[in-house]
Design a protein around this motif. Sequence first.
Motif, mmCIF file in Angstrom:
data_model
loop_
_atom_site.group_PDB
_atom_site.id
_atom_site.type_symbol
_atom_site.label_atom_id
_atom_site.label_comp_id
_atom_site.label_asym_id
_atom_site.label_seq_id
_atom_site.Cartn_x
_atom_site.Cartn_y
_atom_site.Cartn_z
ATOM 1 N N MET A 1 0.920 -1.167 0.041
ATOM 2 C CA MET A 1 0.092 0.020 0.024
ATOM 3 C C MET A 1 0.919 1.252 0.207
ATOM 4 O O MET A 1 2.005 1.404 0.662
ATOM 5 N N ARG A 388 -3.769 -3.341 9.431
ATOM 6 C CA ARG A 388 -4.070 -2.039 8.609
ATOM 7 C C ARG A 388 -4.267 -2.055 7.186
ATOM 8 O O ARG A 388 -4.986 -1.564 6.580
ATOM 9 N N THR A 389 -3.359 -2.980 6.599
ATOM 10 C CA THR A 389 -3.567 -3.128 5.143
ATOM 11 C C THR A 389 -5.134 -3.850 5.017
ATOM 12 O O THR A 389 -5.719 -3.171 4.027
ATOM 13 N N SER A 391 -7.723 -3.155 6.753
ATOM 14 C CA SER A 391 -8.598 -2.027 6.974
ATOM 15 C C SER A 391 -8.859 -1.274 5.773
ATOM 16 O O SER A 391 -9.964 -0.431 5.731
ATOM 17 N N GLU A 392 -7.922 -1.380 4.926
ATOM 18 C CA GLU A 392 -7.971 -0.530 3.539
ATOM 19 C C GLU A 392 -8.764 -1.368 2.237
ATOM 20 O O GLU A 392 -8.516 -0.968 1.329
ATOM 21 N N LYS A 465 -12.079 -2.680 -5.612
ATOM 22 C CA LYS A 465 -11.126 -2.192 -4.681
ATOM 23 C C LYS A 465 -10.207 -3.335 -4.118
ATOM 24 O O LYS A 465 -9.177 -2.959 -3.861
ATOM 25 N N SER A 466 -10.751 -4.609 -3.947
ATOM 26 C CA SER A 466 -10.046 -5.494 -3.248
ATOM 27 C C SER A 466 -9.011 -6.226 -4.152
ATOM 28 O O SER A 466 -7.923 -6.838 -3.811
#
Length: 467
Positions: A1, A388-389, A391-392, A465-466
């Motif tokens: 990311m 954290r990755t 979560s996005e 998005k994924s």
Amino acid sequence: MATPATPKGPTEGPCSTAPDGPEVHPVDQKLHPSRLVPAALQHIAAMYAGVVTPPLIIGQAVRLDTAGQTRLIAASLLIAGAATLLQTLGVKGLAGNRLPFVNAASSAGIAPMLAIAETNASGDQLPAIYGAVMVAGLFCLAIGPFFGRLLRFFPPLVTGVVITLIGVTLMPVPVAWAQGGDKSAADFGAMHNLALAAFTLVVILLIQRFGRGFVKQVALLLGLLIGTLAAIPFGMADFGALGSAPVAALPAPFAFGAPQFQPAAIISLCLVMLVLMTESSAGMLAIGEICERETDGRTITRGLRTDGLATLLGPVFGGFPTSAFAQNVGVVSLTRVRSRYVVAAAGGALLVLGLFPVLGAVVSTVPMPVLGGAGIVLFGSIAVSGIRTLSEAGLDDSSNIILVAVSLGAGIIPLAAPAFYAGFPAWAQTVLGSGISAGALAAVALNLFFHHLGTRGATSAAALKSS
């Protein structure tokens, strides 16, 4: 990311002007030693604990003596320094992204290498690991130029799962360290070991809470130092290795035996290499954004070629799979010192450290409970990076939730039930016995199933998005 770039200050621009020459991009600036040395020290501090972690864990797992452990640590420092120098300075048209980018042994390879060690006899453990690592390096070199086309199969959903599993599946290692390290020892799990580990952890937390600037950034190293000093009055620190370790020595090729090439071990490490290449590519895009320098396909290819070369040649001297160090991308973002020569200086320092085995012996004298207290922070922070990755990664979509849930479950099986695959063939035990490999396989397969097979462009916004 990609990490968002920090806004520039009022007097800082994308380029600076040399007193008697044309504009120089901040990435290509050669700073005065008064600025270069402290900045380089920050990079060394940010990465040092991560660089020595793989040799510490693997060395313990294969029961190396102190001399062998020292050689492994020295090799890890040496390869990290050489790879970072090649990456930052580059060989025109061949390798190196010429960005302030750090390369070193990745923790992602630890769990698969432990699985390889468990399925081999004592004298064959490191040779089997090194054979698989070398083929993984060749694999990286072979597919690096085409990797951009494969990135869609490794979206944040997949990489987030893998990074989370790295932290989670490695957590038993610092827990065992906190108990004393040697499960056959009479004092394994004794209260004095646990107390020392807890003291080290508290020290790190206090430094992180009340420290400022550089002190806060080296909280992990300061915790190791203070914990070791606290162990001395109780006779829990042994410095005997310092007297027997050579001050300076060139690494001997294949000191741990000629590499062995086992198909199951190779498959396992090649899977991990795909994940490492994804992580490196994301890191290069992030550092390019931070430095305001375009990162195109050729730049990424040269960067991945550096990963492949370091991974291929590293085992000759005792190195492990090499990839980007995300924490150093954070250092560049935080300090706004974007000169690649700063990172090159840090790489040169690591290279020199690797030529002095006595410095590796210093690391091996740190008591196991102290390493345990610090390791909880280190591996826990890896898991947090994965979270954290994720979560996005569009977790508001039910398909993505199922993908992550099943992949994490597959990755945690070897941790929750180590004998789960005992009835499987040996090759399957090696591949699936690593939570990271098992979780990565499940995540890639489910990403294909949900977001690629039969979608025909009608993919939902969440799926786009994924994937």
